[in-house]
Design a protein around this motif. Sequence first.
Motif, PDB file in Angstrom:
ATOM      1  N   ALA A  92      35.479  -2.154  46.944  1.00  0.00           N
ATOM      2  CA  ALA A  92      34.350  -1.205  46.892  1.00  0.00           C
ATOM      3  C   ALA A  92      34.828   0.239  46.929  1.00  0.00           C
ATOM      4  O   ALA A  92      34.224   1.121  46.311  1.00  0.00           O
ATOM      5  N   ARG A  93      35.915   0.497  47.648  1.00  0.00           N
ATOM      6  CA  ARG A  93      36.382   1.876  47.811  1.00  0.00           C
ATOM      7  C   ARG A  93      37.260   2.333  46.659  1.00  0.00           C
ATOM      8  O   ARG A  93      37.219   3.502  46.279  1.00  0.00           O
ATOM      9  N   GLN A  94      38.082   1.412  46.144  1.00  0.00           N
ATOM     10  CA  GLN A  94      39.164   1.890  45.269  1.00  0.00           C
ATOM     11  C   GLN A  94      39.066   1.469  43.813  1.00  0.00           C
ATOM     12  O   GLN A  94      39.664   2.113  42.953  1.00  0.00           O
ATOM     13  N   LEU A  95      38.382   0.399  43.519  1.00  0.00           N
ATOM     14  CA  LEU A  95      38.467  -0.118  42.152  1.00  0.00           C
ATOM     15  C   LEU A  95      37.288   0.322  41.281  1.00  0.00           C
ATOM     16  O   LEU A  95      36.291   0.863  41.763  1.00  0.00           O
ATOM     17  N   GLN A  96      37.443   0.058  40.021  1.00  0.00           N
ATOM     18  CA  GLN A  96      36.469   0.511  39.025  1.00  0.00           C
ATOM     19  C   GLN A  96      35.188  -0.335  39.122  1.00  0.00           C
ATOM     20  O   GLN A  96      35.232  -1.549  38.939  1.00  0.00           O
ATOM     21  N   LEU A  97      34.079   0.325  39.398  1.00  0.00           N
ATOM     22  CA  LEU A  97      32.798  -0.383  39.566  1.00  0.00           C
ATOM     23  C   LEU A  97      31.657   0.524  39.156  1.00  0.00           C
ATOM     24  O   LEU A  97      31.745   1.745  39.319  1.00  0.00           O
ATOM     25  N   PRO A  98      30.558  -0.041  38.674  1.00  0.00           N
ATOM     26  CA  PRO A  98      29.366   0.792  38.481  1.00  0.00           C
ATOM     27  C   PRO A  98      28.845   1.264  39.847  1.00  0.00           C
ATOM     28  O   PRO A  98      29.001   0.552  40.850  1.00  0.00           O
ATOM     29  N   ALA A  99      28.218   2.436  39.857  1.00  0.00           N
ATOM     30  CA  ALA A  99      27.767   3.023  41.125  1.00  0.00           C
ATOM     31  C   ALA A  99      26.801   2.098  41.866  1.00  0.00           C
ATOM     32  O   ALA A  99      26.886   1.951  43.090  1.00  0.00           O
ATOM     33  N   GLU A 100      25.912   1.449  41.112  1.00  0.00           N
ATOM     34  CA  GLU A 100      24.919   0.588  41.778  1.00  0.00           C
ATOM     35  C   GLU A 100      25.607  -0.567  42.502  1.00  0.00           C
ATOM     36  O   GLU A 100      25.245  -0.916  43.629  1.00  0.00           O
ATOM     37  N   GLU A 101      26.611  -1.120  41.845  1.00  0.00           N
ATOM     38  CA  GLU A 101      27.319  -2.249  42.442  1.00  0.00           C
ATOM     39  C   GLU A 101      28.066  -1.815  43.704  1.00  0.00           C
ATOM     40  O   GLU A 101      28.102  -2.520  44.695  1.00  0.00           O
ATOM     41  N   ARG A 102      28.643  -0.627  43.618  1.00  0.00           N
ATOM     42  CA  ARG A 102      29.368  -0.109  44.786  1.00  0.00           C
ATOM     43  C   ARG A 102      28.420   0.061  45.971  1.00  0.00           C
ATOM     44  O   ARG A 102      28.771  -0.254  47.102  1.00  0.00           O
ATOM     45  N   LEU A 103      27.225   0.544  45.673  1.00  0.00           N
ATOM     46  CA  LEU A 103      26.250   0.759  46.744  1.00  0.00           C
ATOM     47  C   LEU A 103      25.828  -0.580  47.355  1.00  0.00           C
ATOM     48  O   LEU A 103      25.723  -0.707  48.583  1.00  0.00           O
ATOM     49  N   VAL A 104      25.601  -1.556  46.514  1.00  0.00           N
ATOM     50  CA  VAL A 104      25.235  -2.886  47.023  1.00  0.00           C
ATOM     51  C   VAL A 104      26.366  -3.425  47.899  1.00  0.00           C
ATOM     52  O   VAL A 104      26.121  -4.003  48.966  1.00  0.00           O
ATOM     53  N   MET A 105      27.590  -3.232  47.473  1.00  0.00           N
ATOM     54  CA  MET A 105      28.727  -3.718  48.272  1.00  0.00           C
ATOM     55  C   MET A 105      28.791  -3.016  49.621  1.00  0.00           C
ATOM     56  O   MET A 105      29.126  -3.625  50.631  1.00  0.00           O
ATOM     57  N   PHE A 106      28.465  -1.718  49.637  1.00  0.00           N
ATOM     58  CA  PHE A 106      28.436  -0.994  50.911  1.00  0.00           C
ATOM     59  C   PHE A 106      27.408  -1.620  51.850  1.00  0.00           C
ATOM     60  O   PHE A 106      27.698  -1.915  53.009  1.00  0.00           O
ATOM     61  N   LEU A 107      26.203  -1.803  51.323  1.00  0.00           N
ATOM     62  CA  LEU A 107      25.118  -2.327  52.166  1.00  0.00           C
ATOM     63  C   LEU A 107      25.460  -3.732  52.655  1.00  0.00           C
ATOM     64  O   LEU A 107      25.231  -4.080  53.811  1.00  0.00           O
ATOM     65  N   THR A 108      26.046  -4.530  51.756  1.00  0.00           N
ATOM     66  CA  THR A 108      26.422  -5.895  52.134  1.00  0.00           C
ATOM     67  C   THR A 108      27.484  -5.871  53.223  1.00  0.00           C
ATOM     68  O   THR A 108      27.405  -6.619  54.207  1.00  0.00           O
ATOM     69  N   ALA A 109      28.474  -5.002  53.039  1.00  0.00           N
ATOM     70  CA  ALA A 109      29.560  -4.931  54.024  1.00  0.00           C
ATOM     71  C   ALA A 109      29.028  -4.514  55.386  1.00  0.00           C
ATOM     72  O   ALA A 109      29.451  -5.054  56.425  1.00  0.00           O
ATOM     73  N   MET A 110      28.108  -3.553  55.409  1.00  0.00           N
ATOM     74  CA  MET A 110      27.539  -3.113  56.686  1.00  0.00           C
ATOM     75  C   MET A 110      26.784  -4.264  57.357  1.00  0.00           C
ATOM     76  O   MET A 110      26.758  -4.379  58.580  1.00  0.00           O
ATOM     77  N   ASP A 111      26.204  -5.104  56.534  1.00  0.00           N
ATOM     78  CA  ASP A 111      25.444  -6.231  57.061  1.00  0.00           C
ATOM     79  C   ASP A 111      26.368  -7.305  57.627  1.00  0.00           C
ATOM     80  O   ASP A 111      26.091  -7.907  58.657  1.00  0.00           O
ATOM     81  N   VAL A 112      27.474  -7.522  56.939  1.00  0.00           N
ATOM     82  CA  VAL A 112      28.381  -8.612  57.309  1.00  0.00           C
ATOM     83  C   VAL A 112      29.333  -8.204  58.440  1.00  0.00           C
ATOM     84  O   VAL A 112      29.728  -9.035  59.251  1.00  0.00           O
ATOM     85  N   ALA A 113      29.677  -6.929  58.490  1.00  0.00           N
ATOM     86  CA  ALA A 113      30.712  -6.475  59.434  1.00  0.00           C
ATOM     87  C   ALA A 113      30.311  -6.769  60.875  1.00  0.00           C
ATOM     88  O   ALA A 113      29.181  -6.498  61.295  1.00  0.00           O
ATOM     89  N   ARG A 114      31.288  -7.276  61.598  1.00  0.00           N
ATOM     90  CA  ARG A 114      31.032  -7.553  63.017  1.00  0.00           C
ATOM     91  C   ARG A 114      31.739  -6.527  63.912  1.00  0.00           C
ATOM     92  O   ARG A 114      31.444  -6.427  65.091  1.00  0.00           O
ATOM     93  N   ARG A 115      32.686  -5.821  63.350  1.00  0.00           N
ATOM     94  CA  ARG A 115      33.442  -4.860  64.167  1.00  0.00           C
ATOM     95  C   ARG A 115      33.180  -3.429  63.693  1.00  0.00           C
ATOM     96  O   ARG A 115      32.882  -3.177  62.518  1.00  0.00           O
TER      97      ARG A 115
END
Lengths: 648, 424
Positions: free
Chosen positions: A538-561
Motif C-alpha cells: 500500500a505504501r510503496q508499490l504502484q496502485l490506483p489511489a482508490e485501491e490504496r485508500l481501501v487498503m489503508f482502511l482495511t489495514a486499520m481495521d485488521v491491525a491489532r498493534r
Amino acid sequence: MSAFRVSIVMLAVAAGVTPCSAQTNSKEVMAKESAELIKILESEQSPLFDKAKACQRLAVVGDKNAVPALVRLLPDETLNLYARFGLEGIRDPAAAQALRNAARELQGRPLAGVLGSLGQIRDEESVALLTEMLNQEDSLIANSAAAALGKIGSTTAAESLQAALAKNARAQTAIADACIVCADALAAAGKNDEANALLDALSQVELPPHVQIAALKGRFAILRDDGQDLLIEQLSSTDDARFNLGLAVMRDMSAEGLAKKLADRLKDLSPSRQALLLLALGDRPEGPLPEMLAAASTSDSPELREAAIRVLAKRGDASAAPILLDAALSEGSFAASAQQGLQTLQGKAVDDAIVARLADANPQAKVVLFDLAGVRRIAAATPLVRQALNDSNAEVKAAALNAFAQLAAVNDMDVLLERASASDAAEAAASRQALRTAVLRLGDQETSTRKLTERLTNATPEYRAYLLELLGQMGGSAALKAVVASANSSDAATKDAATRVLGDWPNADAALALLAIAKNDREAKYQIRALRGYLRIARQLQLPAEERLVMFLTAMDVARRDEEKQLAMDVLTRIPSSETLRIAVSFLDDPTVKAAAADAAVKIAPKVLASDAKTVAAAMQKVAGSDVGAELVDRANQLLGQAQSSGR
Amino acid sequence: MSQRVSRVNRRRFLGTAAKASAVFAAPMFIPGAVLGKDGGVAANERIALAGLGIGPRGTYVLGCFMEEPVVQFVAIADVRQDRREATKQKAEAKYGPGVKTYRDFREMLPREDIDAVLIATGDRWHTPASVQVARAGKDIYCEKPCSMTIAESQSLADTMRRYGRIYQAGTQRRSVANFIFAKQLCDTGKLGKLTAVHANTLHPGTAHDWLPAQPEPPKEEVDWDLWLGPTPWRPFNQQYVNGGWRGFFDFHGGGILEWGAHTVDLCNWAGTNDERMPTLYEPTPSGCIATYDDGLKLVMRDQDWMGLGTCSVRYEGEDGWVETGDTGRLEFSSGQLRGEQRQFQEEGTSAVSHVKNFLESVKTRRPAHSNAEVVARSHIICHAAYIAWQLGRPLKFDPVSVEFIDDDEANRMRSRPLREPWTI
C-alpha cells in the motif's frame, strides 16, 4: 560586529522584525498585485521580510511603475540584492536608467551589485560608466565593472577592457576573464577580428598560464578548421597545459585529414603523449590512420598498446578481434581493456574467433574466454561451456558456471537445479547464483516456474527456502500460487520462508494473500509479518489511489498493534487529497496513532493547499491544537498561516 | 530576473554535443609514465585534489576519490570549522600531515599545485563555485544539482568551454551499469521507437519563508556571509547550516530538480542522446509532462513507480518498455526483453565508477560522462518544468534561443541576480 551586520540588525529592529520569529507569510505577500507590492516597499512600517518578498515578486510581475520604489532600496546592503531582483526583471528602459543613475550615487557592495545588474541586463548604454568604474582603485568595483563589460560584449566594451588590461594591475585577472567572455560574445556576433584582437591583447600581458590557455582556446573557437597549424604547435609544445589543450581542441575540430598531418609528429612524442594523442584521434569521426593504430597495437610501450586497444575496441570491426584477443589473453597491463573491448565489439566473426580460441585454450585463457562467451551470449560456445561445468580447475569451472547462467535455455534449468541442491555447500551456492541469473533472464516464465515448483516437494528446508525466494523474485500468478500454498504449510520452516517471500512480493498481486494471513493465521508472528507486507504494498508499490485508500482502511481495521496502525498512516501521504487529509485528522483523537496521523496531515497539507485552503486550515488548526510534539505543531502553524493567507 | 540570458548559447546550444561514451566498468586509463615501478603512482604525477564544502555526501564522494592511487588530497575549504577539521583529519590519516584548511575558498584557488576540486557545497554554490574554480584553471567534480536557474546552467557550460576545463557533475548514474544498459536498449532499437521517457522526481514546491533569527556564530566557526554566498541575505538559523536549507526557494531548485538532475538527465540522454530539449511543458499536480518536437514525452512524476529503488526511470517504446532504479534491478514489458537482462552490482548511489571516469578525463582531456554541456541541457529542462509548475500553466519553449515563447513572466524566471561580489 561589522558595519554590515550592524546595519542589518538596525534595519531589522526599525522594521519591526522580532529576532526570534519565523517569517512564514511569504505566500501572503507574494500573492499581491504589483501596486500593493509597491506600497509595501514605500511604507516605512513594512517589515524587512515583506519588502524582500515584494521585491522578489516584482521580479516576475513588476513594471516601470515599480522602478522608483525599488531603486530607493539599492543603498541598503541587505535589500540591494532584493531590489535588483525586481529591477533586472523589468524590461523597460526606465529600469536600466535607474540602475545607471544609482551607480553614480553608490559605493561599496551596493555599487558592486548594481554594476553586476548592468552587466546582467547587458546595458550597452552603461559602457562609459563602467569604463570609469573599471579604473577605480577599489578592486571590488573594478572587478564588478570588468565582469559587466565582459557580459555586455560589445565593440566599445571590448575597447574599454583592452585599454584597461595593462593599466589596472590589481584587477588584471578579472579584466582578462572579462576579455575572454567578451571575445566569446563578439565571435558569436560574427565579429571575429575584434574578438581576435582582444585575445591577442591578452598574450601581450603577463597573466596566469591557465588564463593564457583560455585565451588560446578562444582563438581556436574563432579559427575552427583554420587552426590546424596552431593545433600542431600546441601538440608539439613541451608545456603540458598546451598539449592538453591540443587534445581537447582536436576532438572538436571537424577538419578532415588531421590524422595524416599529425602522423609524423606522433613519432617524436613520448609514449605517454602518443597514447593520449591516439585516444583523442580515436574520438574523432575519421579516427587515427590504420597504420598508426597497427603500429601502436604491437608497440613495446604498454600504455601506447593500451591506447591502441581502446581505440580498436571503440571503433574497430570484427577484423580487430585477433589483436584484441591476443591482448586479452596476455599478461599485459592492457589485458583488462582488451577484455572489456571484446565485450562490446560487434560482429559474429568476433564470436567465432572467441569460440575458436576456446578449442586449445589453457585454463587461464578459458576463464577469460568463458567470461566473454557469457557476456556476449555466444550460443555456439554452450557445448564447451557445459562440458567445462565439471572441469577439474576450480577457476575454469566457476567461469563456465557464470557463462552457463548467461547462455542456458529453459531446458538447461534441470542441470542447474540439480547442482543447486548439491551437498557441497560451495558448489550449491555458486549454482544457486547461476540459477538465479538464468531464471531472471529467461523469458519463458511459465516453464521456469513449473520447474522450480516441481522441486519444492522433495527439497530440503534450506533448499526450499531458496526456491521460494527465487519464485518471489520471478513473480507471476503461478509463482504466487506456489508460494501461497507454502505459506499455509504446516511445516514451520516452509511457512516462515514463504511468508517472508510474500512480504517482499514485487507487485501488488500478493495483497489479498497477505491480508488473508493477517486476518486468519493463528500465530501472531505471521499475522504481523503479513500485515506489514500488505502495508508495504500500500505504501510503496504502484496502485490506483482508490485501491490504496481501501487498503489503508482495511489495514486499520485488521491491525491489532499500534505499530502497524502508525505505519498505515503513511499510506495516506501517498494519496494526498482533501479526503485523505480529513481522514488523517480524524485519527488525532486516537492517542495510539495521533502523532503518526499529525505527521501524515502535515505532509498532505502542502499538496492540497492550492486547491482546498479551507480544508487545510481546518486540519492544521486541529493538528496545532493537539498534543503531538512541538515540531509538528510548529509545522501545522506554518501551514495554517499559509492556508489562511491563501484563503484571503 | 532577466530576459537577457547568454547569447552565446543561443548559437551553440544545439550544436555538436560534447558526447561522452559510457562503457561498462572500463579500467581507468592512466598513462604509464604516471605509474611507478611498484604500480603505484609517483607523487609528482598524482592528481592533486582539493575539497570545497564537504558534508555527508561530499565525505562519501571524497572517500571514492581517496580510494584511487592517482589521487592526492591536499586542501579543504569549508565555511564550517567542524567540517574543515573532520576532512583534514580523514585525509591526513591516509596521506599524512600537510592538508591545509581554508575558511574562504578564494584563498585556496590561487594554489598552483591543485589540479582539481571536489565541490559538494549546498546547491546555491554549485554554479558560482564551479565558475570560480574553472577561472582558476582547475578541473571540477561538482555535486548535483549543478545550477539554480536556466541562466546559471548556460553560464556553467559556457565557462567550462571557454576555460577548457574537465567538469563532471555528480550525476553518477550515467556511469552506473543498469542505467547504461537501459539506455542501450533504447539505442539498439530493442524498445522500438521511443514514445515516452519517465523520470522519478519529487514534489516540486519550495517555500519563500525565513526561519527564526538566531545569534550568528563566530565567523571562524560558521561564516554565515560566505555560507549565503550568492543568495539573498536572511537571518542566521542553525537549521540551514545543518542541511535544512532544502525546500527554501533561495537555496533550492525544488523537487523536480532535486531528483531530475539525475533522472531527467538520464531520460534526456536515453531519449535524445543529449541533443535536444522539450518544447512544451505542461504542469501536473506533482510534476510536469514535457514534449519534444517529435512527440516524445518526458514525464516527470513522483509516484506510481515499480519499487526498483530511488531515482527510477522508465523508457517506453512502440515495442516494449524497461524500468530501472537504484537497486540495479530492471523490469521489462516482455519475456523477450527480459532475455536481454544482465546482472548489475553497483547501486545507483555509488560514485565509484563516476569518479574513475572523471579522473580518466582529467588525464586524457576527453569530456567526462556528465560534462557541463549535457548536464546544462538536462538542468534547463528541470528548471523549465519547475517554472511551468510554479506558474500553473503550459509553457512553450524555444531550445535554440533558450526562451519561453510569448510568456514574459516565465522568461523573467530564467535567472536570479547574485549577491555581490559574486558573478558568473
